[in-house]
Design a protein around this motif. Structure first.
Motif: not given
Ligand SMILES: NC(=O)c1ccc[n+]([C@@H]2O[C@H](COP(=O)([O-])OP(=O)(O)OC[C@H]3O[C@@H](n4cnc5c(N)ncnc54)[C@H](OP(=O)(O)O)[C@@H]3O)[C@@H](O)[C@H]2O)c1
Length: 286
Positions: A9, A12, A66
């Protein structure tokens, strides 16, 4: 339109979920924190729902949004609930130095996810090269963002491509899942650019398809019996199908292309489709 389940949530999940809802898909948000899932579903709107974390997702396409550090555990927690699902791996298994990977030396993120998932789940790598804020903002000056994808299952890739296109983005198939590490390296490329030259995240890595002035683009595909069929299209005009036949030999041959209403120049044109595109795209439209 389909139901898309998103596990996570964060940024991304919000970006992909927001675009999916705008495109008319039904979005299901699944988070370990039910309140965060509800908040994101509300933010996404358009009837977005929430699902129970680790229960069977409602959608056939499941986006793993995640961190890589959590994704293998998350996939294992879901276990058989992901059987038969198309898993979209958007993760970047980058270490805290932002220069290296945390995956085993002889593997890569998408493969580790595949190993953790049920045997009949399919993994397609996609979206990992786009910053969430760039993705959420959508096309810039009418130019769709490129979403690189990689996967072994052609049908699954076609479904992910169709989903990507429905979001107003441009899918760019890079090949088999063995190309996923290249896409994971592309994240390092972005991070390197961010740190050393661009200095902000308002950019995306994409493909510029170079034409010659107003030159047309040609899409080619292999055709049975050694023939190649191409679609000839002008930037603003209907596509004109062109059939180019080749002998069974692999030798380049000269063929006359018959383009209705246009000159029919002779070109040396190798039998292999991609080279054929390169050769025939030089044809004058005059
Ligand atoms: N940010 C970018 O620009 C970007 C670009 C390309 C790809 N990505 C990839 O996309 C993915 C998500 O990135 P994001 O930016 O959306 O990250 P984010 O904003 O930090 O969100 C991460 C999500 O994962 C959940 N999470 C973390 N640890 C967990 C666990 N142990 N079990 C279950 N849920 C867990 C978090 O839940 P909580 O809120 O409860 O902690 C949150 O909902 C990552 O793999 C990242 O490498 C990111």
């Amino acid at each position: 339109m389909s139901t898309i389940s998103i596990i996570g949530s964060g940024g991304m999940a919000a970006a992909i979920g927001g675009l999916a809802a705008k495109a008319g898909h039904t979005v299901e948000v699944m988070s370990r924190d039910a309140a965060k899932a509800r908040a994101l579903a509300e933010q996404i709107g358009a009837g977005a729902t929430t699902g129970v974390f680790a229960a069977a997702p409602g959608g056939d396409i499941v986006v793993l949004a995640v961190p890589y550090s959590a994704v293998l555990d998350v996939v294992k927690q879901y276990g058989e609930a992901l059987a038969g699902k198309l898993l979209v791996d958007i993760t970047n298994p980058v270490g805290s130095d932002l220069k290296s990977f945390v995956t085993p030396e002889d593997s890569f993120g998408a493969r580790e996810i595949m190993k953790a998932a049920p045997s009949d789940a399919v993994v397609v790598k996609a979206f990992n090269t786009l910053f969430s804020r760039v993705l959420a903002a959508g096309p810039v000056e009418g130019r769709p963002l490129d979403v690189f994808i990689a996967g072994d299952d052609a049908q699954a890739k076609a479904r992910v491509s169709a989903f990507i296109e429905s979001l107003g983005l441009r899918p760019m198939d890079t090949g088999q899942l063995s190309m996923a590490p290249t896409l994971e390296h592309a994240c390092l490329l972005s991070l390197g650019l961010l740190a050393h030259s661009v200095k902000h995240t308002n950019f995306s890595i994409g493909v510029s398809l170079l034409g010659l002035g107003h030159a047309p683009s040609l899409l080619a595909s292999h055709h049975p019996q050694g023939a190649v069929s191409c679609t000839y299209s002008l930037p603003a005009g209907p596509a004109i199908p062109v059939r180019i036949s080749f002998p069974t030999s692999l030798q380049p041959v000269t063929r006359l292309l018959r383009l209705p209403g246009r000159t029919s120049p002779q070109r040396r044109c190798p039998r292999l489709a991609p080279k054929c595109v390169a050769a025939t795209s030089m044809i004058s439209t005059g």
